[in-house]
Design a protein around this motif. Structure first.
Motif, PDB file in Angstrom:
ATOM      1  N   GLU A 149      -1.905  -7.261   3.280  1.00 36.79           N
ATOM      2  CA  GLU A 149      -3.292  -7.435   3.758  1.00 36.79           C
ATOM      3  C   GLU A 149      -3.777  -8.859   3.470  1.00 36.79           C
ATOM      4  OE1 GLU A 149      -5.724  -4.452   1.875  1.00 36.79           O
ATOM      5  OE2 GLU A 149      -4.999  -2.863   3.187  1.00 36.79           O
ATOM      6  N   TYR A 181      -4.862 -11.766   6.115  1.00 30.41           N
ATOM      7  CA  TYR A 181      -6.180 -12.386   5.999  1.00 30.41           C
ATOM      8  C   TYR A 181      -6.038 -13.913   5.958  1.00 30.41           C
ATOM      9  CZ  TYR A 181     -11.082 -12.878   4.801  1.00 30.41           C
ATOM     10  OH  TYR A 181     -12.416 -13.212   4.841  1.00 30.41           O
ATOM     11  N   GLY A 201     -10.469  -5.600   1.806  1.00 33.52           N
ATOM     12  CA  GLY A 201      -9.515  -4.532   2.131  1.00 33.52           C
ATOM     13  C   GLY A 201      -9.130  -3.721   0.925  1.00 33.52           C
ATOM     14  N   ALA A 205      -2.527   0.997   4.309  1.00 35.66           N
ATOM     15  CA  ALA A 205      -3.481  -0.129   4.348  1.00 35.66           C
ATOM     16  C   ALA A 205      -4.807   0.320   4.945  1.00 35.66           C
ATOM     17  CB  ALA A 205      -2.904  -1.261   5.195  1.00 35.66           C
ATOM     18  N   THR A 232      -8.433  -1.382   6.235  1.00 34.10           N
ATOM     19  CA  THR A 232      -9.341  -2.518   6.464  1.00 34.10           C
ATOM     20  C   THR A 232     -10.428  -2.032   7.422  1.00 34.10           C
ATOM     21  OG1 THR A 232      -7.862  -3.272   8.205  1.00 34.10           O
ATOM     22  CG2 THR A 232      -7.619  -4.353   6.067  1.00 34.10           C
TER      23      THR A 232
END
Ligand code: GAL
Ligand code: CA
Length: 372
Positions: free
Chosen positions: A173, A177, A310, A357, A359
């Motif tokens: 993540e 980003y 996240g 994950a 987000t």
């Protein structure tokens, strides 16, 4: 008509089971725990149903947000299957030992625990053996002694993916980003100035998470410049205290904060917000992307507002369902995995629920996993 209704309900339950991998007798209501994440299940779920077996269940500490959610999930999944109370071990092994003695004295058919101290596992197993071979399922805090696990046919574990304990996903993540937000490299040195808040140093997942997140980032060709690394003991207030010192020392030099769990990521957030960062989400004049693990309900709104960048879902609901299903299988003399689509890992006797994950793009998945 009644039979039709029952078969419809059964059919729905099977669909749920196929989806989560663990059957549940409950539709999965929202954990009632508020932002404090405290376990409040002091009332037995089914205390009027005398013929329903007792599951003696406890978490190591009700101040641990994630453990409180597993406790809720166990309570919910126990509905109609077990009478249960989620005991708070208060982070004290002798308190938890006493609680287990009481569970056994009250006639518990099975025990499910996140232990305060993993070295107490032999004592706890012995208690279950000598009380007539009661099954015991450890969850969250992993027992690593394989010989010990092999020494009793009614001990199992439910936890999440081992190895990196979700931190590879957290690292990915951060990489994503970094690539999407060139402004993350505030000083344009091509390195990531990182503050790393790690878990309780005595915990199985602490070092693996701390190592894996940094390794994943570096393996992607991004050099990590570790400004500070310290333990927040999995706890919001402790992490906030540590972060207060780091933010006053490094301020806007910090390009990323990693919390090894969400509770600590939230502690870091309140610290940096008090110093003038992140209040307006990613659009804030001064911004530090913060990443956590667990995807707790209380962090999802912060991801939605951009204050947190996240998290990684650790699926407490499915873990709770699997704990109850395995306990019920053992109590009923069935194969421990009956009706469960996950496998047991050899040696560790662990059922491992995968991480995911989380987000802004898939917040709904995390909301569903906590029944919100
Ligand atoms: C981890 C979890 C942390 C904390 C810890 C305690 O799996 O991510 O939030 O609950 O377990 O054992
Ligand atoms: Ca930099």
């Amino acid at each position: 008509m009644k039979r039709k209704l029952i078969s419809m309900v059964l059919c729905m339950a099977m669909i749920t089971a196929a989806f989560t991998g663990c059957t549940s007798s409950d539709s999965g209501s929202a954990p009632a725990s508020g932002s404090s994440g405290e376990a409040s299940a002091s009332e037995p779920a089914n205390n009027d149903k005398k013929d329903i077996p007792i599951l003696g269940a406890g978490i190591y500490s009700a101040s641990d947000n994630f453990n409180s959610y597993i406790g809720k999930a166990i309570s919910n999944a126990s509905n109609g299957v077990f009478q249960t109370n989620i005991e708070d071990g208060q982070n004290d092994q002798s308190t938890q030992n006493n609680q287990v003695d009481t569970m056994i004295a009250k006639g518990a058919s099975a025990i499910a625990l996140s232990v305060v101290d993993v070295t107490a596992a032999p004592t706890l197993i012995e208690k279950c053996k000598s009380a007539g071979n009661i099954p015991i399922i450890f969850f969250n805090k992993e027992i690593l002694d394989k010989q010990l696990l092999a020494s009793y046919d009614k001990v199992y574990q439910v936890t999440s993916t081992g190895g990196d304990y979700g931190a590879n996903i957290q690292g990915e993540e951060i990489i994503k980003y970094w690539k999407a937000h060139p402004e993350m490299d505030k000083n344009k040195d091509g390195k990531l100035q990182l503050v790393n808040l790690i878990g309780d140093p005595g915990h199985t997942a602490t070092k693996p998470r701390s190592d894996a997140v940094k390794k994943t980032i570096e393996d992607a060709g991004i050099k990590v410049d570790l400004l500070a690394e310290d333990t927040g003991m999995w706890v919001t207030a402790t992490a906030k205290d540590k972060m207060d010192a780091f933010v006053s020392k490094f301020g806007d030099q910090i390009e990323c904060i990693v919390g090894a769990n969400d509770a600590m990521a939230l502690g870091a957030l309140s610290s940096v917000e008090a110093a003038g960062f992140n209040k307006e989400g990613a659009k804030s004049k001064q911004y530090i992307p913060i990443f956590g693990i667990d995807a707790l309900p209380e962090i999802l709104s912060k991801i939605e507002s951009g204050e947190i960048a996240g998290s990684v879902l650790q699926d407490s609901k499915t873990q709770g369902e699997c704990i109850v299903k395995m306990a019920s299988n053992l109590v009923n003399g069935k194969d421990v995995l009956d009706g469960i689509s996950y496998e047991l890992e050899d040696g560790s006797k662990a059922l491992r629920i995968p991480y995911k994950a989380i987000t802004l793009e898939n917040l709904d998945e995390a909301k569903a996993a906590y029944g919100n």
